[in-house]
Design a protein around this motif. Structure first.
Motif, PDB file in Angstrom:
ATOM      1  N   GLY A   9       0.797  -1.216   0.000  1.00 17.45           N
ATOM      2  CA  GLY A   9       0.000   0.000   0.000  1.00 17.45           C
ATOM      3  C   GLY A   9       0.830   1.267   0.000  1.00 17.45           C
ATOM      4  O   GLY A   9       0.327   2.343  -0.333  1.00 17.45           O
ATOM      5  N   TYR A  10       2.101   1.135   0.357  1.00 18.25           N
ATOM      6  CA  TYR A  10       2.981   2.300   0.499  1.00 18.25           C
ATOM      7  C   TYR A  10       3.826   2.555  -0.739  1.00 18.25           C
ATOM      8  O   TYR A  10       3.969   3.692  -1.190  1.00 18.25           O
ATOM      9  N   MET A  11       4.407   1.506  -1.313  1.00 15.46           N
ATOM     10  CA  MET A  11       5.323   1.650  -2.441  1.00 15.46           C
ATOM     11  C   MET A  11       4.559   1.890  -3.735  1.00 15.46           C
ATOM     12  O   MET A  11       3.396   1.489  -3.871  1.00 15.46           O
ATOM     13  N   ASN A  12       5.216   2.518  -4.715  1.00 15.31           N
ATOM     14  CA  ASN A  12       4.583   2.607  -6.030  1.00 15.31           C
ATOM     15  C   ASN A  12       4.570   1.210  -6.648  1.00 15.31           C
ATOM     16  O   ASN A  12       5.367   0.338  -6.289  1.00 15.31           O
TER      17      ASN A  12
ATOM     18  N   PRO B 194      20.729 -11.952   0.061  1.00 11.46           N
ATOM     19  CA  PRO B 194      21.029 -10.892  -0.904  1.00 11.46           C
ATOM     20  C   PRO B 194      19.793 -10.507  -1.707  1.00 11.46           C
ATOM     21  O   PRO B 194      19.112 -11.366  -2.280  1.00 11.46           O
ATOM     22  N   CYS B 195      19.488  -9.226  -1.744  1.00 11.75           N
ATOM     23  CA  CYS B 195      18.391  -8.680  -2.545  1.00 11.75           C
ATOM     24  C   CYS B 195      18.832  -7.328  -3.087  1.00 11.75           C
ATOM     25  O   CYS B 195      19.360  -6.501  -2.347  1.00 11.75           O
ATOM     26  N   ALA B 196      18.574  -7.100  -4.362  1.00 13.72           N
ATOM     27  CA  ALA B 196      18.996  -5.851  -4.995  1.00 13.72           C
ATOM     28  C   ALA B 196      17.966  -4.746  -4.778  1.00 13.72           C
ATOM     29  O   ALA B 196      16.810  -5.006  -4.475  1.00 13.72           O
ATOM     30  N   ARG B 197      18.416  -3.511  -4.920  1.00 11.40           N
ATOM     31  CA  ARG B 197      17.561  -2.335  -5.025  1.00 11.40           C
ATOM     32  C   ARG B 197      16.748  -2.023  -3.765  1.00 11.40           C
ATOM     33  O   ARG B 197      15.553  -1.770  -3.826  1.00 11.40           O
ATOM     34  N   ALA B 198      17.416  -2.018  -2.621  1.00 12.77           N
ATOM     35  CA  ALA B 198      16.722  -1.691  -1.374  1.00 12.77           C
ATOM     36  C   ALA B 198      16.193  -0.262  -1.374  1.00 12.77           C
ATOM     37  O   ALA B 198      15.271   0.076  -0.623  1.00 12.77           O
ATOM     38  N   GLY B 199      16.752   0.586  -2.235  1.00 11.06           N
ATOM     39  CA  GLY B 199      16.303   1.967  -2.315  1.00 11.06           C
ATOM     40  C   GLY B 199      14.903   2.125  -2.873  1.00 11.06           C
ATOM     41  O   GLY B 199      14.319   3.207  -2.773  1.00 11.06           O
ATOM     42  N   TYR B 200      14.348   1.078  -3.449  1.00 11.92           N
ATOM     43  CA  TYR B 200      12.981   1.165  -3.956  1.00 11.92           C
ATOM     44  C   TYR B 200      11.972   1.292  -2.817  1.00 11.92           C
ATOM     45  O   TYR B 200      10.852   1.757  -3.029  1.00 11.92           O
ATOM     46  N   ALA B 201      12.347   0.856  -1.619  1.00 14.37           N
ATOM     47  CA  ALA B 201      11.435   0.914  -0.476  1.00 14.37           C
ATOM     48  C   ALA B 201      11.745   2.061   0.469  1.00 14.37           C
ATOM     49  O   ALA B 201      10.859   2.551   1.164  1.00 14.37           O
ATOM     50  N   HIS B 202      13.024   2.480   0.522  1.00 17.44           N
ATOM     51  CA  HIS B 202      13.413   3.508   1.491  1.00 17.44           C
ATOM     52  C   HIS B 202      14.594   4.296   0.942  1.00 17.44           C
ATOM     53  O   HIS B 202      15.520   3.704   0.354  1.00 17.44           O
ATOM     54  N   PRO B 203      14.610   5.615   1.127  1.00 18.47           N
ATOM     55  CA  PRO B 203      15.699   6.427   0.553  1.00 18.47           C
ATOM     56  C   PRO B 203      17.084   6.096   1.071  1.00 18.47           C
ATOM     57  O   PRO B 203      18.085   6.360   0.397  1.00 18.47           O
ATOM     58  N   GLU B 204      17.180   5.525   2.269  1.00 18.24           N
ATOM     59  CA  GLU B 204      18.493   5.144   2.793  1.00 18.24           C
ATOM     60  C   GLU B 204      18.951   3.783   2.277  1.00 18.24           C
ATOM     61  O   GLU B 204      20.054   3.330   2.600  1.00 18.24           O
ATOM     62  N   ALA B 205      18.091   3.139   1.493  1.00 17.15           N
ATOM     63  CA  ALA B 205      18.435   1.894   0.807  1.00 17.15           C
ATOM     64  C   ALA B 205      19.024   0.837   1.751  1.00 17.15           C
ATOM     65  O   ALA B 205      18.461   0.575   2.808  1.00 17.15           O
TER      66      ALA B 205
ATOM     67  N   ALA C 221      10.957  -0.745   4.264  1.00 11.61           N
ATOM     68  CA  ALA C 221      10.138   0.432   3.956  1.00 11.61           C
ATOM     69  C   ALA C 221      10.101   1.364   5.163  1.00 11.61           C
ATOM     70  O   ALA C 221       9.947   2.580   5.015  1.00 11.61           O
ATOM     71  N   TYR C 222      10.252   0.802   6.353  1.00  7.44           N
ATOM     72  CA  TYR C 222      10.319   1.587   7.586  1.00  7.44           C
ATOM     73  C   TYR C 222      11.759   1.991   7.925  1.00  7.44           C
ATOM     74  O   TYR C 222      11.987   2.629   8.949  1.00  7.44           O
ATOM     75  N   GLY C 223      12.716   1.562   7.111  1.00  4.76           N
ATOM     76  CA  GLY C 223      14.113   1.835   7.416  1.00  4.76           C
ATOM     77  C   GLY C 223      14.652   0.897   8.472  1.00  4.76           C
ATOM     78  O   GLY C 223      14.120  -0.203   8.691  1.00  4.76           O
ATOM     79  N   GLN C 224      15.710   1.312   9.128  1.00  5.60           N
ATOM     80  CA  GLN C 224      16.372   0.471  10.124  1.00  5.60           C
ATOM     81  C   GLN C 224      15.405  -0.029  11.186  1.00  5.60           C
ATOM     82  O   GLN C 224      15.483  -1.196  11.605  1.00  5.60           O
TER      83      GLN C 224
END
Length: 367
Positions: free
Chosen positions: A58-61, A122-133, A321-324
């Motif tokens: 519901g949060y991510m594009n 390992p998962c790529a592109r953590a920045g898609y959920a949070h700006p601090e990736a 998505a919530y960060g750390q």
């Protein structure tokens, strides 16, 4: 423990025929269904790992969410990863002392100490959920003493991820890579990983070709590695000679390849099918496994078969998505579930769990 290897073909071929839901109905829609699109529900309202995906969806594009969520073709392997654990029932024992179960969660992975027998895959592109990736992933892992395996195609570079570690940290990470016969490029990656403090190389071997990811194709968010890669055991030996770090093949899916890994000197293997997006070793190497793990009971079933540690990818990406803070909560929730599920199973020491605690007949039932 050999029983786990004989189950691999069964686990890989079992398909779910019923209509598929991303998460079980545990009342989350009733309680949190009025959360506005593009808004995360309060972190304290998250009670289990599947809640993080519900919240992230519901949060991510849509395209960013799809990159995390997509599976191969009709997504049967993705579905099976989530449902296969429920086909094997637990066999609880009673009147055993389980009061110290939490103290038995710590384990070692390739000789390094960690607070629990699970890790962030390992998962790529953590920045898609949070700006601090990936910073949220590595810091969350550090705060809770678990292993994090950064992906080669992360948003942050190997060096940036290492710099995100807490100050004066001795945090252990294993670096994931895609490699082929370009030895100069491979050695450069190894040197970067070594300098960043990585203690092992995770070599993804189940992605020799791109995946047929129909859902991903609709949104233009295909694989991070779409090339054809030349990978053989000879290549494995060549690569191992380029670094002092142990190279761990990730993506072993058959008994034959597990045995070949041992014969070719691998120090450990990761049993995986790439999150459903691609297609007696226990006494000789450490075995890790990932794919579809969402509950403490899932972890226990794998540990009972001799798996040393269990990986989770998507749940931590959604938690990020919530960060750390989200990553830390996911770790705390899973530790608690493992402990209470082990207690209810009658396991007083996680190191002593064995196949007798699970009925390994495929029940093919759904609750």
């Amino acid at each position: 423990m050999h029983s786990f290897l004989t189950l691999l073909p069964l686990l890989a071929s079992a398909l779910a025929a019923r209509p598929f839901l991303n998460e079980p109905d545990t009342g989350i829609e009733d309680v949190l269904g009025d959360i506005a699109v593009g808004t995360l529900p309060p972190l304290e309202s998250i009670v289990g790992l599947p809640d993080f995906e519900w919240a992230a969806r519901g949060y991510m594009n849509t395209s960013a969410y799809t990159y995390y969520r997509n599976g191969a073709a009709g997504e049967w392997s993705y579905r099976n990863n989530l449902e296969v654990y429920n086909r094997f029932r637990l066999r609880p024992r009673v009147l055993t002392d389980i009061t110290n179960i939490e103290s038995t969660l710590p384990t070692t992975i390739l000789g390094h100490n960690f607070s629990a027998p699970f890790f962030i895959s390992p998962c790529a592109r953590a920045g898609y959920a949070h700006p601090e990736a990936e910073a949220g992933l590595i810091r969350g892992a550090a705060a809770n003493g678990i292993l994090y395996m950064p992906a080669l195609y992360a948003i942050l570079s190997i060096e940036q991820i290492a710099a995100a570690k807490p100050a004066n940290s001795t945090q252990v990470t294993f670096q994931q890579v895609y490699l082929d016969t370009n030895n100069i490029a491979s050695q450069a990656i190894f040197k970067r990983a070594e300098k960043a403090g990585s203690k092992a190389i995770i070599f993804t071997v189940d992605s020799a070709a791109d995946g047929n990811r129909h859902r991903a194709a609709r949104y233009g968010v295909g694989s991070a590695d779409s090339s054809y890669s030349y990978m053989t055991w000879d290549v494995f030996h060549t690569l191992q000679n380029l670094t002092s770090l142990p190279i761990i093949p990730k993506g072993i899916m058959t008994v034959e390849d597990a045995q070949l890994a041992v014969a070719n000197g691998a120090k450990a293997i990761i049993i995986s099918n790439h999150g459903g997006r691609q297609l007696d070793v226990f006494t000789q190497v450490e075995v890790y496994a990932d794919g579809g793990v969402r509950y403490g009971a899932d972890v226990l079933k794998l540990l009972s078969l001799g798996v040393k540690a269990v990986g989770l990818g998507r749940p931590f990406m959604f938690a990020n998505a919530y960060g750390q803070e989200g990553v830390e909560k996911a770790i705390t929730l899973l530790k608690h579930e493992i402990a209470i599920d082990a207690g209810n199973l009658g396991v007083g020491d996680l190191k002593k769990i064995d196949p007798s605690f699970v009925s390994w007949t495929n029940n093919n039932w759904y609750s």
